[in-house]
Design a protein around this motif. Sequence first.
Motif, PDB file in Angstrom:
ATOM      1  N   ARG A 115       0.831  -1.205   0.000  1.00 15.12           N
ATOM      2  CA  ARG A 115       0.000   0.000   0.000  1.00 15.12           C
ATOM      3  C   ARG A 115       0.863   1.252   0.000  1.00 15.12           C
ATOM      4  O   ARG A 115       0.569   2.212  -0.700  1.00 15.12           O
ATOM      5  CB  ARG A 115      -0.964  -0.006   1.189  1.00 15.12           C
ATOM      6  CG  ARG A 115      -2.232  -0.746   0.915  1.00 15.12           C
ATOM      7  CD  ARG A 115      -3.293  -0.487   1.952  1.00 15.12           C
ATOM      8  NE  ARG A 115      -2.786  -0.535   3.314  1.00 15.12           N
ATOM      9  CZ  ARG A 115      -2.474  -1.660   3.934  1.00 15.12           C
ATOM     10  NH1 ARG A 115      -2.616  -2.815   3.341  1.00 15.12           N
ATOM     11  NH2 ARG A 115      -2.028  -1.627   5.160  1.00 15.12           N
ATOM     12  N   LEU A 116       1.931   1.244   0.776  1.00  8.94           N
ATOM     13  CA  LEU A 116       2.810   2.407   0.813  1.00  8.94           C
ATOM     14  C   LEU A 116       3.455   2.630  -0.551  1.00  8.94           C
ATOM     15  O   LEU A 116       3.545   3.756  -1.031  1.00  8.94           O
ATOM     16  CB  LEU A 116       3.880   2.234   1.898  1.00  8.94           C
ATOM     17  CG  LEU A 116       4.705   3.466   2.213  1.00  8.94           C
ATOM     18  CD1 LEU A 116       3.822   4.646   2.595  1.00  8.94           C
ATOM     19  CD2 LEU A 116       5.678   3.164   3.320  1.00  8.94           C
ATOM     20  N   GLU A 117       3.862   1.541  -1.192  1.00  8.59           N
ATOM     21  CA  GLU A 117       4.509   1.644  -2.501  1.00  8.59           C
ATOM     22  C   GLU A 117       3.562   2.195  -3.567  1.00  8.59           C
ATOM     23  O   GLU A 117       3.997   2.812  -4.534  1.00  8.59           O
ATOM     24  CB  GLU A 117       5.062   0.290  -2.933  1.00  8.59           C
ATOM     25  CG  GLU A 117       6.002   0.393  -4.111  1.00  8.59           C
ATOM     26  CD  GLU A 117       6.850  -0.847  -4.264  1.00  8.59           C
ATOM     27  OE1 GLU A 117       8.026  -0.688  -4.646  1.00  8.59           O
ATOM     28  OE2 GLU A 117       6.346  -1.952  -4.015  1.00  8.59           O
ATOM     29  N   ALA A 118       2.262   2.013  -3.382  1.00  7.77           N
ATOM     30  CA  ALA A 118       1.287   2.577  -4.312  1.00  7.77           C
ATOM     31  C   ALA A 118       1.237   4.103  -4.212  1.00  7.77           C
ATOM     32  O   ALA A 118       0.760   4.767  -5.124  1.00  7.77           O
ATOM     33  CB  ALA A 118      -0.098   1.985  -4.047  1.00  7.77           C
ATOM     34  N   HIS A 119       1.747   4.658  -3.111  1.00  8.39           N
ATOM     35  CA  HIS A 119       1.722   6.105  -2.890  1.00  8.39           C
ATOM     36  C   HIS A 119       3.065   6.787  -3.116  1.00  8.39           C
ATOM     37  O   HIS A 119       3.118   8.005  -3.281  1.00  8.39           O
ATOM     38  CB  HIS A 119       1.231   6.412  -1.462  1.00  8.39           C
ATOM     39  CG  HIS A 119      -0.211   6.119  -1.286  1.00  8.39           C
ATOM     40  ND1 HIS A 119      -1.193   7.032  -1.534  1.00  8.39           N
ATOM     41  CD2 HIS A 119      -0.847   4.983  -0.914  1.00  8.39           C
ATOM     42  CE1 HIS A 119      -2.371   6.485  -1.316  1.00  8.39           C
ATOM     43  NE2 HIS A 119      -2.186   5.239  -0.939  1.00  8.39           N
ATOM     44  N   GLN A 120       4.139   6.015  -3.066  1.00 14.06           N
ATOM     45  CA  GLN A 120       5.464   6.597  -3.248  1.00 14.06           C
ATOM     46  C   GLN A 120       6.452   5.494  -3.625  1.00 14.06           C
ATOM     47  O   GLN A 120       6.246   4.339  -3.265  1.00 14.06           O
ATOM     48  CB  GLN A 120       5.936   7.308  -1.982  1.00 14.06           C
ATOM     49  CG  GLN A 120       6.141   6.385  -0.790  1.00 14.06           C
ATOM     50  CD  GLN A 120       6.700   7.103   0.408  1.00 14.06           C
ATOM     51  OE1 GLN A 120       7.858   7.469   0.422  1.00 14.06           O
ATOM     52  NE2 GLN A 120       5.858   7.305   1.410  1.00 14.06           N
ATOM     53  N   PRO A 121       7.494   5.860  -4.329  1.00  7.13           N
ATOM     54  CA  PRO A 121       8.477   4.829  -4.682  1.00  7.13           C
ATOM     55  C   PRO A 121       9.232   4.355  -3.438  1.00  7.13           C
ATOM     56  O   PRO A 121       9.558   5.136  -2.551  1.00  7.13           O
ATOM     57  CB  PRO A 121       9.420   5.530  -5.655  1.00  7.13           C
ATOM     58  CG  PRO A 121       9.159   6.983  -5.521  1.00  7.13           C
ATOM     59  CD  PRO A 121       7.827   7.161  -4.875  1.00  7.13           C
ATOM     60  N   LEU A 122       9.458   3.046  -3.389  1.00  8.46           N
ATOM     61  CA  LEU A 122      10.252   2.457  -2.319  1.00  8.46           C
ATOM     62  C   LEU A 122      11.489   1.836  -2.941  1.00  8.46           C
ATOM     63  O   LEU A 122      11.473   1.420  -4.092  1.00  8.46           O
ATOM     64  CB  LEU A 122       9.454   1.392  -1.559  1.00  8.46           C
ATOM     65  CG  LEU A 122       8.156   1.849  -0.897  1.00  8.46           C
ATOM     66  CD1 LEU A 122       7.482   0.675  -0.207  1.00  8.46           C
ATOM     67  CD2 LEU A 122       8.396   2.981   0.082  1.00  8.46           C
ATOM     68  N   GLU A 123      12.544   1.765  -2.160  1.00  6.30           N
ATOM     69  CA  GLU A 123      13.799   1.213  -2.659  1.00  6.30           C
ATOM     70  C   GLU A 123      14.402   0.307  -1.594  1.00  6.30           C
ATOM     71  O   GLU A 123      14.351   0.605  -0.402  1.00  6.30           O
ATOM     72  CB  GLU A 123      14.764   2.366  -2.965  1.00  6.30           C
ATOM     73  CG  GLU A 123      16.090   1.934  -3.525  1.00  6.30           C
ATOM     74  CD  GLU A 123      16.996   3.123  -3.825  1.00  6.30           C
ATOM     75  OE1 GLU A 123      18.036   2.891  -4.446  1.00  6.30           O
ATOM     76  OE2 GLU A 123      16.683   4.258  -3.422  1.00  6.30           O
ATOM     77  N   ARG A 124      14.960  -0.808  -2.048  1.00  2.00           N
ATOM     78  CA  ARG A 124      15.628  -1.714  -1.133  1.00  2.00           C
ATOM     79  C   ARG A 124      17.109  -1.328  -1.107  1.00  2.00           C
ATOM     80  O   ARG A 124      17.788  -1.349  -2.124  1.00  2.00           O
ATOM     81  CB  ARG A 124      15.448  -3.156  -1.591  1.00  2.00           C
ATOM     82  CG  ARG A 124      15.652  -4.132  -0.460  1.00  2.00           C
ATOM     83  CD  ARG A 124      15.085  -5.501  -0.781  1.00  2.00           C
ATOM     84  NE  ARG A 124      13.641  -5.599  -0.800  1.00  2.00           N
ATOM     85  CZ  ARG A 124      12.870  -5.673   0.279  1.00  2.00           C
ATOM     86  NH1 ARG A 124      13.388  -5.624   1.477  1.00  2.00           N
ATOM     87  NH2 ARG A 124      11.562  -5.789   0.171  1.00  2.00           N
ATOM     88  N   VAL A 125      17.599  -0.958   0.087  1.00  4.36           N
ATOM     89  CA  VAL A 125      18.992  -0.558   0.278  1.00  4.36           C
ATOM     90  C   VAL A 125      19.612  -1.524   1.284  1.00  4.36           C
ATOM     91  O   VAL A 125      19.179  -1.580   2.438  1.00  4.36           O
ATOM     92  CB  VAL A 125      19.099   0.894   0.798  1.00  4.36           C
ATOM     93  CG1 VAL A 125      20.551   1.283   1.011  1.00  4.36           C
ATOM     94  CG2 VAL A 125      18.402   1.858  -0.154  1.00  4.36           C
ATOM     95  N   LYS A 126      20.578  -2.293   0.823  1.00  7.28           N
ATOM     96  CA  LYS A 126      21.235  -3.300   1.663  1.00  7.28           C
ATOM     97  C   LYS A 126      20.219  -4.207   2.346  1.00  7.28           C
ATOM     98  O   LYS A 126      20.309  -4.499   3.533  1.00  7.28           O
ATOM     99  CB  LYS A 126      22.150  -2.638   2.691  1.00  7.28           C
ATOM    100  CG  LYS A 126      23.305  -1.875   2.071  1.00  7.28           C
ATOM    101  CD  LYS A 126      24.191  -1.279   3.133  1.00  7.28           C
ATOM    102  CE  LYS A 126      25.309  -0.469   2.472  1.00  7.28           C
ATOM    103  NZ  LYS A 126      26.176   0.187   3.439  1.00  7.28           N
ATOM    104  N   GLY A 127      19.198  -4.606   1.590  1.00  2.28           N
ATOM    105  CA  GLY A 127      18.197  -5.528   2.096  1.00  2.28           C
ATOM    106  C   GLY A 127      17.084  -4.892   2.908  1.00  2.28           C
ATOM    107  O   GLY A 127      16.166  -5.580   3.336  1.00  2.28           O
ATOM    108  N   ILE A 128      17.143  -3.587   3.134  1.00  6.75           N
ATOM    109  CA  ILE A 128      16.145  -2.886   3.935  1.00  6.75           C
ATOM    110  C   ILE A 128      15.290  -2.011   3.009  1.00  6.75           C
ATOM    111  O   ILE A 128      15.823  -1.240   2.213  1.00  6.75           O
ATOM    112  CB  ILE A 128      16.809  -1.979   5.007  1.00  6.75           C
ATOM    113  CG1 ILE A 128      17.758  -2.784   5.894  1.00  6.75           C
ATOM    114  CG2 ILE A 128      15.760  -1.236   5.819  1.00  6.75           C
ATOM    115  CD1 ILE A 128      17.080  -3.787   6.782  1.00  6.75           C
ATOM    116  N   LEU A 129      13.972  -2.132   3.121  1.00  5.29           N
ATOM    117  CA  LEU A 129      13.059  -1.329   2.325  1.00  5.29           C
ATOM    118  C   LEU A 129      13.001   0.082   2.900  1.00  5.29           C
ATOM    119  O   LEU A 129      12.817   0.265   4.101  1.00  5.29           O
ATOM    120  CB  LEU A 129      11.672  -1.975   2.330  1.00  5.29           C
ATOM    121  CG  LEU A 129      10.685  -1.515   1.276  1.00  5.29           C
ATOM    122  CD1 LEU A 129      11.233  -1.749  -0.136  1.00  5.29           C
ATOM    123  CD2 LEU A 129       9.361  -2.245   1.452  1.00  5.29           C
TER     124      LEU A 129
END
Length: 151
Positions: free
Chosen positions: A90-104
């Motif tokens: 749901r959060l990703e539908a509102h803003q881009p998310l990125e995985r950095v060193k395994g952490i979203l």
Amino acid sequence: MATQQLVAACELLGLDALSPFDELIDSSTPPQSIYEANMEHLRRADGVIANLAPFRGAEPDTGTVFEVGVANAFGLPVVGYGVRGTYAQRLEAHQPLERVKGILRDVDDQVVEDFGLPLNLMLASSVQLAETAEQALQLLTQIWRDGDLAD
């Protein structure tokens, strides 16, 4: 589902509905009186169903979340409804998310819970979930019938 429909659904199940005063509120209603009335309803309640669908964003209404917390503190069973997918989806539908060193992470580089849960872990761990309001009412009556107040 509208409040009047929920009240009717409660009556069909032999329950007395204590609904919030949302439809009776206008700009002249003192906020403190709304708070006090809703707190009194929670003190009188035997359980709570809560609409936890996203409200003006990716998260449920903050007032509803507060009431869920109070209900839990009072030891009341709580069944939420209206939640689809995971918190991260749901959060990703509102803003881009990125995985950095395994952490979203979100656009502000803040960690996003990625436990595969439908809600923030505090909500997901403290309520049982149903898909619809009617199913939430049925689950709540089953919880009372079975005497199972824990998840």
